[in-house]
Design a protein around this motif. Sequence first.
Motif, short mmCIF file in Angstrom:
data_model
loop_
_atom_site.label_atom_id
_atom_site.label_comp_id
_atom_site.label_asym_id
_atom_site.label_seq_id
_atom_site.Cartn_x
_atom_site.Cartn_y
_atom_site.Cartn_z
N TYR A 88 15.98 -67.18 5.63
CA TYR A 88 16.41 -67.83 6.87
C TYR A 88 17.92 -67.99 6.89
O TYR A 88 18.53 -68.29 5.87
N VAL A 90 20.91 -70.05 9.29
CA VAL A 90 21.25 -70.97 10.37
C VAL A 90 22.76 -70.94 10.57
O VAL A 90 23.52 -71.37 9.69
N VAL A 138 18.50 -68.83 13.31
CA VAL A 138 18.74 -69.75 14.42
C VAL A 138 20.24 -69.93 14.58
O VAL A 138 20.94 -70.25 13.61
N SER A 169 22.64 -64.00 20.70
CA SER A 169 21.33 -64.31 20.13
C SER A 169 20.25 -63.40 20.70
O SER A 169 19.35 -62.94 19.97
N ASN A 184 16.53 -66.92 17.38
CA ASN A 184 16.52 -67.88 18.49
C ASN A 184 17.78 -68.73 18.45
O ASN A 184 18.51 -68.75 17.44
N VAL A 186 19.29 -72.77 19.54
CA VAL A 186 19.02 -74.12 20.03
C VAL A 186 20.29 -74.64 20.69
O VAL A 186 21.40 -74.35 20.25
N ILE A 233 15.05 -76.90 14.53
CA ILE A 233 15.52 -75.68 13.85
C ILE A 233 14.58 -75.28 12.73
O ILE A 233 14.20 -74.11 12.60
N LEU A 236 11.51 -73.73 14.24
CA LEU A 236 11.75 -72.38 14.75
C LEU A 236 11.81 -71.35 13.63
O LEU A 236 11.43 -70.19 13.82
N LEU A 237 12.27 -71.77 12.47
CA LEU A 237 12.33 -70.84 11.34
C LEU A 237 10.96 -70.64 10.70
O LEU A 237 10.72 -69.61 10.05
N THR A 245 10.83 -65.43 19.75
CA THR A 245 12.11 -64.79 19.46
C THR A 245 12.85 -64.55 20.76
O THR A 245 12.26 -64.45 21.84
N ASN A 248 16.20 -69.60 23.83
CA ASN A 248 17.20 -70.65 23.67
C ASN A 248 16.54 -71.97 24.03
O ASN A 248 16.16 -72.19 25.18
#
Length: 257
Positions: A88, A90, A138, A169, A184, A186, A233, A236-237, A245, A248
């Motif tokens: 992942y 971020v 993310v 994104s 994605n 946020v 977050i 979403l991961l 996917t 936003n």
Amino acid sequence: MRIAIVIGASSGIGQSTAIQLAKRGTAVILTYSGNQAGAQDTVAAIEKDGGAAVALRLDVGRSETFPAFREQVVAILRDTWQQDTFDYLVNNAGFGGMAMFEDTTEELFDKFMRVLLKGPYFLTQALLPLLTDGGAIVNVSSNSALPTGLVDAGYSAYATMKGGLNVLSRYMAKEFATRGIRVNAVSPGPTRTRLADSSGVVGFEAYPEVIPMLAAKTALGRIGEPDDVGMVIATLLGEESRWITGQNIEVSGGFDL
């Protein structure tokens, strides 16, 4: 073991995200720029609960340092977890601040661009070969850049870069889908963080009088807390978001609803 890289995790949303991921059993490589003490606090909080974390210094505004950072990541993956990939990413690092359009200098504009748009673009490019197929990214944007978001004078440069991140994104999601990598974004609303502006002045610590005004504009009646965003977050991961996917997600408690 699943491993995440969280950029900008010495405080606020990034710190919360790192801790939330660790609670879900994910090991974390987290970065900081100037706030080393905050990064060590994040590591300590994760280790206290039995998790594993390593902090590295990274200036997202200096893309020339990304190859060396990648080599640090390679070494940590190998030496700490005996792995050659992570799961992942971020992209959270940033800074705040405002300047009216006529007062925005090229220097400030370029700094916003380097940190908020160019940095995530080329850092992701540098780390992408290490990201496992089926992984997830993310990007942390802002509701100031949403078509439905509140347009507040003084944030034209900041919101422009976050708008670029939103577009990026979607293109990442399209291109990386061939490897099963989800992407994605946020978009937090007003959130209680240490996010400093270009002069180093720290947000709500310096201007507490704006909190009641922002809370009054929020449907749920308060400003956001880092965990409000960090948990989204982490979700979403995670596996529960495996079919999401290119999206936003606004995380604002109904700001300006």
